[in-house]
Write a protein that holds these residues in place. Structure first.
Motif, short mmCIF file in Angstrom:
data_model
loop_
_atom_site.label_atom_id
_atom_site.label_comp_id
_atom_site.label_asym_id
_atom_site.label_seq_id
_atom_site.Cartn_x
_atom_site.Cartn_y
_atom_site.Cartn_z
N ARG A 16 17.92 -44.20 -4.45
CA ARG A 16 19.26 -43.63 -4.28
C ARG A 16 19.30 -42.67 -3.11
N GLY A 21 25.85 -32.46 -3.49
CA GLY A 21 25.63 -32.02 -4.87
C GLY A 21 24.13 -31.95 -5.11
N GLU A 22 23.46 -31.07 -4.32
CA GLU A 22 21.99 -31.05 -4.37
C GLU A 22 21.49 -29.87 -5.20
N HIS A 23 20.51 -30.15 -6.01
CA HIS A 23 19.90 -29.16 -6.90
C HIS A 23 20.94 -28.53 -7.83
N ASP A 25 22.16 -30.88 -10.48
CA ASP A 25 22.25 -31.76 -11.66
C ASP A 25 21.66 -31.09 -12.89
N CYS A 156 12.76 -32.71 -13.77
CA CYS A 156 13.91 -33.14 -12.97
C CYS A 156 15.21 -33.20 -13.77
N ILE A 158 19.03 -35.47 -14.15
CA ILE A 158 19.27 -36.88 -14.53
C ILE A 158 19.76 -37.73 -13.34
N ASP A 160 18.71 -38.97 -10.41
CA ASP A 160 18.00 -40.09 -9.78
C ASP A 160 17.93 -41.29 -10.71
N TYR A 210 9.71 -27.55 -6.91
CA TYR A 210 10.89 -28.02 -7.63
C TYR A 210 10.99 -27.30 -8.98
#
Ligand code: GLA
Length: 376
Positions: A16, A21-23, A25, A156, A158, A160, A210
């Motif tokens: 993907r 809309g990064e970091h 989720d 992480c 959801i 990805d 992360y």
């Protein structure tokens, strides 16, 4: 060459790209990814044993997993994602049967385009298919996410796995990570093209960094919750954040500020996309990169150099890092008629600044999971 006739099915899942809309989720925000034509394909057949035999088109290695001991393969160099996915799927109550699996991955590894999600999702979908189960893409995404968290150790969100499983051809996905509502938005970029560029900077230490960022946002939420009625950071307004600025340590404040503002940018990006305002969309991409660099600190010299080189090109309306960061890819919106010129310019500038060579990808926006029967 793959001898397809040896297998019963080929199951694929997508890599993907995230538009914006990064970091956020894992903070309950809305994200805007799209599934790519880069995919992991699994050729599979049942083998009547208690082993999952793994092979790869890209590696000489062969690995055999005992289906009764799937918890034991965390330290494998190759095959740990497959083992983790099978283990979590089994632990969720699904039947895992012995099979031969050939993996053929076209998602560039370590590029921030979610090769791991594509492997996890396609592995589970393959196991479900040969056990005769109906595919439920959302359930598969959720279990694949668990595999990434519990088995691969990356805490992480959801995005990805959901994009990898549930993507739709030619559509971006506006995914609300607080409730998994997903709106498919046709990716109509008018006279612009979406260019994905790999910095080729390997993203080392991404797991620990992360997890650190995620812990920082959780710390911020815990502090704010003592004063405000919120369930996640995506519910926090800018006004409330500023009111409570003094109770947050400065680094935590920066992280939270990124989350709040990135959520706002996604809302604006949705409108820009709907009204066809690609110039505005580009500006939002640039602002997102700036925030990921200055407030969230997940970019690094190479990604910054790559994004700036792109942003400086006259036919590029916006560029930003995509995915977890610390290396990997950028995504840029470029006038379709000038793409070749853009590539040459960016390649040169980036190489001058970093010594790395950038790669450009012509991926298209594609389906999530696909299942094809090979032998009747
Ligand atoms: C990685 C994670 C996702 C998401 C992104 C950053 O790709 O797997 O859940 O948090 O980083 O947006």
């Amino acid at each position: 060459m793959i001898n397809e006739k040896l297998y019963d099915y080929v199951i694929t899942a997508a890599g993907r790209v995230n538009l914006i809309g990064e970091h956020i989720d894992y903070c309950g925000g809305k994200v805007f990814p799209a599934a790519l034509s880069f995919r992991n394909a699994v050729y599979v057949r049942a083998n009547g044993t208690d082993k999952i035999n793994l092979s790869w088109t890209t590696l000489p290695d062969k690995v055999s997993l005992n289906i009764n001991q799937l918890q034991n393969y965390k330290n494998l160099k190759y095959g740990n994602y497959q083992a983790g996915s099978a283990y979590l799927w089994q632990r969720a109550g699904h039947k895992v049967i012995g099979c031969d699996m050939l993996h053929d991955c076209t998602v560039p590894f370590g590029s921030g385009l979610s090769s791991s999600a594509a492997i996890e999702v396609s592995t589970i979908a393959a196991l479900a298919t040969i056990a005769g189960e109906k595919i439920n893409p959302v359930e598969i995404a959720l279990i694949a996410q668990k595999a990434e968290r519990e088995y691969a150790g990356v805490n992480c969100g959801i995005m990805d796995q959901y994009a990898s499983a549930c993507g739709k051809k030619d559509c971006a996905m506006l995914l609300d990570c607080s409730n998994l509502n997903c709106k498919y938005v046709p990716l109509n970029l008018k006279e612009y093209s979406l260019i994905i560029t790999n910095s080729n900077k390997p993203h080392d230490l991404i797991e620990s960094k992360y997890n650190e960022r995620r812990a920082e946002t959780e710390e911020g939420l815990a502090i704010l919750k003592k004063h405000l009625k919120i369930n996640c950071l995506a519910e926090l307004s800018k006004t409330h954040l500023e009111k409570h600025k003094n109770i947050l340590p400065s680094t935590i404040y920066n992280r939270v500020k990124h989350v709040v503002e990135e959520c706002e940018r996604v809302a604006l990006a949705e409108k820009a996309m709907e009204s066809g305002d690609i110039i505005l969309l580009g500006k939002l991409l640039n602002a997102s990169h700036k925030s990921l660099k200055e407030l969230y600190e997940v970019t690094g010299y190479e990604l910054d150099s790559l994004a700036y080189a792109a942003q400086n090109h006259p036919s590029c309306v916006g560029s930003r890092m995509t995915g977890g960061g610390f290396g990997g890819c950028t995504v840029s919106l470029v006038k379709s008629t000038d793409v070749e010129n853009f590539k040459n310019y960016v390649k040169n500038e980036y190489n001058k600044a970093t010594g790395y060579n950038a790669d450009f990808y012509d991926a298209s926006v594609a389906e999530g999971i696909t299942v094809t029967r090979i032998n009747k």
